[in-house]
Design an enzyme around this catalytic site. Structure first.
Site, PDB file in Angstrom:
ATOM      1  N   ASP A   1       1.233  -1.125   0.353  1.00  0.00           N
ATOM      2  CA  ASP A   1       0.032   0.195   0.239  1.00  0.00           C
ATOM      3  C   ASP A   1       0.911   0.820   0.342  1.00  0.00           C
ATOM      4  O   ASP A   1       1.925   1.101  -0.013  1.00  0.00           O
ATOM      5  CB  ASP A   1      -0.839  -0.249   1.147  1.00  0.00           C
ATOM      6  CG  ASP A   1      -2.108   0.955   1.230  1.00  0.00           C
ATOM      7  OD1 ASP A   1      -2.310   1.736   0.192  1.00  0.00           O
ATOM      8  OD2 ASP A   1      -3.370   0.901   1.961  1.00  0.00           O
TER       9      ASP A   1
ATOM     10  N   GLU B   1      -9.995   7.133   4.903  1.00  0.00           N
ATOM     11  CA  GLU B   1      -9.643   6.922   5.722  1.00  0.00           C
ATOM     12  C   GLU B   1      -9.736   7.287   6.960  1.00  0.00           C
ATOM     13  O   GLU B   1     -10.101   7.593   7.636  1.00  0.00           O
ATOM     14  CB  GLU B   1      -7.731   6.623   4.552  1.00  0.00           C
ATOM     15  CG  GLU B   1      -8.096   5.567   3.561  1.00  0.00           C
ATOM     16  CD  GLU B   1      -6.429   5.978   2.783  1.00  0.00           C
ATOM     17  OE1 GLU B   1      -5.774   5.724   3.320  1.00  0.00           O
ATOM     18  OE2 GLU B   1      -6.418   6.607   1.996  1.00  0.00           O
TER      19      GLU B   1
HETATM   20  C1  BGC Z   1      -5.450   3.377   0.655  1.00  0.00           C
HETATM   21  C2  BGC Z   1      -5.359   2.452  -1.067  1.00  0.00           C
HETATM   22  C3  BGC Z   1      -4.927   3.084  -1.490  1.00  0.00           C
HETATM   23  C4  BGC Z   1      -4.317   3.753  -2.103  1.00  0.00           C
HETATM   24  C5  BGC Z   1      -3.521   4.300  -3.484  1.00  0.00           C
HETATM   25  C6  BGC Z   1      -4.107   4.153   0.025  1.00  0.00           C
HETATM   26  O1  BGC Z   1      -4.165   4.646   0.686  1.00  0.00           O
HETATM   27  O2  BGC Z   1      -5.088   2.723   1.997  1.00  0.00           O
HETATM   28  O3  BGC Z   1      -7.029   1.475  -0.319  1.00  0.00           O
HETATM   29  O4  BGC Z   1      -5.358   2.433  -2.901  1.00  0.00           O
HETATM   30  O5  BGC Z   1      -3.479   5.023  -1.371  1.00  0.00           O
HETATM   31  O6  BGC Z   1      -4.265   5.568  -3.533  1.00  0.00           O
HETATM   32  C1  BGC Z   2      -3.026   9.984  -1.942  1.00  0.00           C
HETATM   33  C2  BGC Z   2      -4.433   8.892  -1.312  1.00  0.00           C
HETATM   34  C3  BGC Z   2      -3.607   8.101  -0.966  1.00  0.00           C
HETATM   35  C4  BGC Z   2      -3.433   8.604   0.715  1.00  0.00           C
HETATM   36  C5  BGC Z   2      -2.054   8.063   1.355  1.00  0.00           C
HETATM   37  C6  BGC Z   2      -3.315  10.897  -0.283  1.00  0.00           C
HETATM   38  O1  BGC Z   2      -2.371  12.146  -0.875  1.00  0.00           O
HETATM   39  O2  BGC Z   2      -4.070  10.873  -2.684  1.00  0.00           O
HETATM   40  O3  BGC Z   2      -4.630   7.812  -2.545  1.00  0.00           O
HETATM   41  O4  BGC Z   2      -4.202   6.919  -0.390  1.00  0.00           O
HETATM   42  O5  BGC Z   2      -2.691  10.360   0.436  1.00  0.00           O
HETATM   43  O6  BGC Z   2      -2.174   8.929   3.107  1.00  0.00           O
END
Ligand code: BGC
Ligand code: BGC
Length: 615
Positions: free
Chosen positions: A306, A506
């Site tokens: 991830d 998230e």
């Molecule tokens: C998330 C994932 C996601 C990835 C890419 C991460 O922060 O946990 O679900 O696929 O970012 O955006």
């Molecule tokens: C991104 C997301 C990612 C996240 C993780 C963001 O800046 O756009 O895709 O999942 O950071 O912390």
């Protein structure tokens, strides 16, 4: 007229100058080797360590230091994180961008095309104008794998239309705690339901065959136990990315079945999870990734880490790399956001090469990872033809046909929690008032992971709001009044109040208090005081605490975060569709009950799993 000898002299001179220029240029002359028609083993045999490590690297488009790195570092993959869009966010500019990236990949020695990953988690949700479907918690309430498969297939078409070939979905989390900011990414709390819907989604994305023109690779996530962590007030956040303190028996019973089903459905890839299991970060967990997933379950695809997920393993960056690759991660998502202390993909590549040269990672592990990645690319048909430049699917993005399916999904996911002889409303009422901040708000009804990572309020993309749907449903003689604060409710025959959660994603959505906001309560109280028949529509990523509110309402619909097609709500309100949705998550009476899940010893929630009324 120039004499022939003079002309020849000029030609020779020009030739010499050209030769000098080409000798001076910094561009190395690349001897291209075609991989077409070669077996994956034969390709791996041809590859240098640099080329192998490049295949194992996924960079983020926003943080590319130089686009030429795609070619020079032999990158295997790129991604768009949430909201990482081309400057003009239209389907065709996405396709242009993808073609440019694939063009650069084609210029590398082996010319292996890129896998490009994106979070198309409820439709192609980063793209303005795409069809946005309800989030997983809502799809859980439909209990309808055929519908879920159809949604995934449509999403695959819209994704492929923009040149992208891989989605980081389905999320098969079993969410055990409503306070979790990702609860809405989960289909529910029953592993059998999650397995059925998750594998349907894999089948829909990957189509009849992974190499068909409208298929994309799926990425089942987040392996494993992402929905299981215990709430903690410690510095490591509240619950997202936390520690799942559960026995192996519970892990296998509640969290493993969806992976088994996804593997049977052929999921091309699986993403490792941020969380820990009894104190050990999943990204470094050899037993769970290599022994259990690849060994016992026989997963043949590849594991991607991830977003900066390996960075969470204790130790410095090089040891993170060594531990994660040795534990079974095959491709590393290296966003490279140095503003957050992250490492760049250039650092990742040089440290991984060092680690191999020093013997900390066996070449056989590297070859296994690269073989897995190339096998997926071959199954996708990528090695024979990088499918850029095919714009045939572009007109399908956000098409009326696709939106019609999204509207059906909205209807089927609504759960009617209460109805005191109020619904369905007649289409011939003389005045209907629509109130609440969610009434005319595409952004709020879509929730997180829409256009941007966190999502946003208001007109973030094209769609039909609930107000639009109401206006289109009633008879021409009915007056529809939009009164956001509810102040015009006293003139109504019926009032529809749309309230709920503002979008989040998230850890930003981790929340200890799932009460309605003061703003929402003020509107509700204004309407309650009029004594008019009141229908509450709740837009949210999870159950909220509404025990007291329910007593004052005539009808209550849990509509979740439903996407762009708000007219599906009007279909239920005005009786074009009798509700069928059933809760796939337990609805708690108050915060003190949380975590509460079906199967608990003292299970006395406000509404149990399976609850849902109809007309
Ligand atoms: C998330 C994932 C996601 C990835 C890419 C991460 O922060 O946990 O679900 O696929 O970012 O955006
Ligand atoms: C991104 C997301 C990612 C996240 C993780 C963001 O800046 O756009 O895709 O999942 O950071 O912390």
């Amino acid at each position: 007229m120039i004499k022939q000898t003079t002309f020849l002299k000029i030609l020779v001179l020009v030739g010499i100058v050209q030769l000098l220029i080409s000798c001076n240029s910094t561009e190395p002359v690349i001897k291209h080797v075609s991989v077409q028609g070669k077996s994956v083993d034969a390709i791996v045999e041809l590859m240098t360590l640099e080329e192998k490590v490049g295949q194992m690297t996924q960079a983020e488009r926003r943080y590319l230091i130089d686009e030429k790195d795609i070619k020079d570092l032999h990158l295997g993959s790129l991604l768009s994180g949430g909201g990482s869009t081309p400057e003009t966010n239209t389907p065709s500019s996405w396709a242009d961008m993808l073609d440019r990236f694939q063009g650069l990949a084609a210029e590398s020695r082996l010319g292996i095309p890129l896998m490009y990953g994106i979070d198309a988690v409820h439709g192609h949700n980063n793209v303005v104008g795409a069809t946005i479907f309800p989030h997983n918690v809502a799809l859980g309430a439909t209990g309808n794998p055929d519908l879920v498969q159809e949604i995934a297939h449509i999403t695959a078409k819209e994704v492929r239309a923009t040149g992208i070939n891989w989605t980081f979905d389905p999320c098969v989390a079993n969410s055990r705690d409503e306070r979790w900011g990702r609860a809405y990414e989960s289909y529910g709390e029953d592993p059998t339901l999650i397995a059925a819907l998750g594998s349907a989604q894999v089948a829909g994305y990957q189509g009849a065959s992974l190499n068909s023109q409208d298929a994309i690779a799926a990425c089942t996530k987040h392996y494993i136990g992402d929905g299981a962590p215990t709430w903690s007030t410690g510095e490591n956040g509240k619950i997202d990315r936390g520690d799942a303190r559960i026995s192996e028996a519970e892990l296998r019973a509640l969290h493993l079945p969806p992976y088994q089903a996804a593997i049977e459905a052929g999921t091309a890839t699986i993403m490792a999870s941020y969380n820990s299991w009894n104190g050990t970060k999943l990204h470094g967990h050899k037993y769970l990734m290599t022994d259990l997933l690849k060994g016992e379950l026989g997963f043949q695809g590849f594991i991607i880490s991830d977003w900066a997920g390996i960075d969470e393993i204790p130790g410095d960056y090089k040891s993170d790399i060594i531990q994660s690759i040795n534990a079974g991660v095959d491709m590393v998502m290296v966003p490279g956001d140095t503003s957050k202390g992250g490492s760049t993909y250039r650092e990742f590549i040089s440290k991984l090469i060092q680690a191999v040269n020093e013997g900390s990672i066996e070449m056989s592990r590297i070859d296994d990872a690269v073989t897995r990645i190339l096998n997926v690319k071959e199954n996708m048909g990528l090695l024979d033809a990088p499918y850029s430049n095919d714009r045939a699917l572009l007109p399908t993005v956000g098409s009326p046909e696709h939106r019609a399916v999204a509207r059906r999904a909205v209807r089927e996911s609504i759960v009617m929690l209460k109805n005191e002889n109020t619904l369905p409303l007649s289409k011939d009422l003389s005045t209907v008032v629509v109130a609440g901040r969610g009434a005319d708000n595409v952004g709020m009804q879509c929730g997180g992971w829409t256009i941007s990572w966190q999502g946003g309020m208001g007109d973030i993309t094209s769609g039909t709001t609930i107000l639009d749907g109401v206006q289109a449903s009633v008879s021409p003689s009915t007056q529809v009044i939009h009164s956001a604060d509810g102040s015009q409710a006293s003139s109504a025959d019926a009032v529809i109040v749309v309230v709920g959660e503002a979008p989040y994603a998230e850890m930003h959505g981790d929340d200890e208090d799932l009460a309605l906001s003061q703003e929402d309560m003020a509107v509700l109280n204004t309407v309650i005081e009029t004594g008019k028949p009141m229908v509450v529509v709740l837009l949210s990523g999870r159950p909220m605490i509404v025990t007291e509110l329910l007593k004052d309402t005539d009808a209550f619909l849990a509509a979740w975060w439903l996407g762009t097609e708000g007219n599906g709500i009007a279909d239920v309100i005005f009786g074009d569709y009798a509700p069928t949705g059933k809760l796939s998550v337990t609805w708690p009476t108050d915060m003190s009950q949380i975590p509460i899940n079906v199967g608990d010893d003292d299970y006395s929630p406000l509404f149990p799993v399976g609850y849902g009324l109809s007309y």
